[in-house]
Design an enzyme around this catalytic site. Sequence first.
Site, PDB file in Angstrom:
ATOM      1  N   THR A 229      -7.801 -10.154   9.912  1.00 16.32           N
ATOM      2  CA  THR A 229      -8.414  -8.424  10.147  1.00 16.32           C
ATOM      3  C   THR A 229      -7.740  -7.190  10.188  1.00 16.32           C
ATOM      4  OG1 THR A 229     -10.269  -9.649  10.902  1.00 16.32           O
ATOM      5  CG2 THR A 229     -10.506  -7.330  11.266  1.00 16.32           C
TER       6      THR A 229
ATOM      7  N   ALA B 132      -1.819 -11.235  11.630  1.00 13.47           N
ATOM      8  CA  ALA B 132      -1.036 -10.637  10.660  1.00 13.47           C
ATOM      9  C   ALA B 132      -1.795  -9.858   9.573  1.00 13.47           C
ATOM     10  CB  ALA B 132      -0.356 -11.818   9.796  1.00 13.47           C
TER      11      ALA B 132
ATOM     12  N   HIS C  63      -4.616   0.209  -2.519  1.00 14.18           N
ATOM     13  CA  HIS C  63      -5.602  -0.928  -2.536  1.00 14.18           C
ATOM     14  C   HIS C  63      -7.057  -0.361  -3.114  1.00 14.18           C
ATOM     15  CE1 HIS C  63      -3.240  -2.545   0.752  1.00 14.18           C
ATOM     16  NE2 HIS C  63      -3.695  -3.548   0.511  1.00 14.18           N
TER      17      HIS C  63
ATOM     18  N   LYS D 252     -11.669  -0.371   0.489  1.00 11.51           N
ATOM     19  CA  LYS D 252     -10.838  -0.726   1.753  1.00 11.51           C
ATOM     20  C   LYS D 252     -11.369   0.502   2.473  1.00 11.51           C
ATOM     21  CE  LYS D 252      -6.375  -1.992   3.498  1.00 11.51           C
ATOM     22  NZ  LYS D 252      -7.041  -2.988   4.278  1.00 11.51           N
TER      23      LYS D 252
END
Length: 269
Positions: free
Chosen positions: A102, A125, A158, A162
Amino acid sequence: MMELPGIVVTGASGRMGQMLLREVLASSKCRLVGALVRVGSPWIGQDVGTMLGGQPIGVTVSDDAVAAFAKAQGVLDFTSPEASVEFAELAAQARAVHVIGTTGFEPAHIQKLLAATRHCVAVRAGNTSLGVNLLVKLTQQVAAALDADFDIEIVEAHHRNKVDAPSGTALMLGEAAAAGRGVDLDAVSDRGRDGITGARERGHIGFASVRGGDVVGEHDVIFAANGERIVLRHLATDRAIFARGALKAALWGQNKEPGAYDMMDVLGL
C-alpha cells in the site's frame, strides 16, 4: 513434513489482488488460506477459483479479516492506508508476516504500522519489484558520487486510476537520493511547480507525476548538470512483477525476528 505457509490476500477482488491470488495459487512454496474483500462486495461467499475464471479450489472469499488472519502465516496487502493499519494490528495478533505494498501513508499511519512490528514481521515497500529496488540502490550510489551541481529530478507515470502522487516508488527513489546526498528529503523536496516559481534551488530534489491510460509504472531519476545528464530508468509492463516480489517477501519473513523490514532486506541489497 512441515505444512506450507498459509497466505491471505487482502483486496482480493482488485486488479492487484487478483494478481496476488494467481501468484500464490501458482506457487509450490505456500498455500492460499484466505481472500478478503470489502464489506458488501459481490465476491463474498464465492469460491476464489470460480471468481478467477477457473475451477473451484475450496477457498471462499470473505470480509471476515479476524477469521482469515487466524489461519495465516503471511498476508499480502495492497489496499488503502486505513485498511492496512487495521490489518497490521491483526497481523501482529496472528504473528503473521505482513507484506505491505500500500502507498499514500501519512505519518500517523506509519507510527501505527511501526507499533505493530513489535509483534510481527512487516515488510513495507512502495514497490516490491526486484528491478525497482535495484534502481533505488543505484540512485543512492549515484547521488553519493555526484555533488549538487547535478540537479535531481524524479519523474513517474502511472495509470489514470492511481489516487496518490508522487507514487510510493518515486518517494522511495527520493529518499534514496537524499540519503546519498546526506540530506533530509522533507527539507529539499520540490513536489509542485506552477506559475512564476523562480529559478530551481540548488540541491533540491524535484518530483513530477504523469497520469493516464493503463500505464503500470514508469520511473526516471534524472541527474542533470551543465552539458550532461544521467538518466536511470525502470519500466514496469506487467503487475506480476509486484506480486512475485510480494510473495517472495512473505516467504522470506517466515521465522524472522519481529520488526520493520523493506525489500532491500528481502533481496539482500
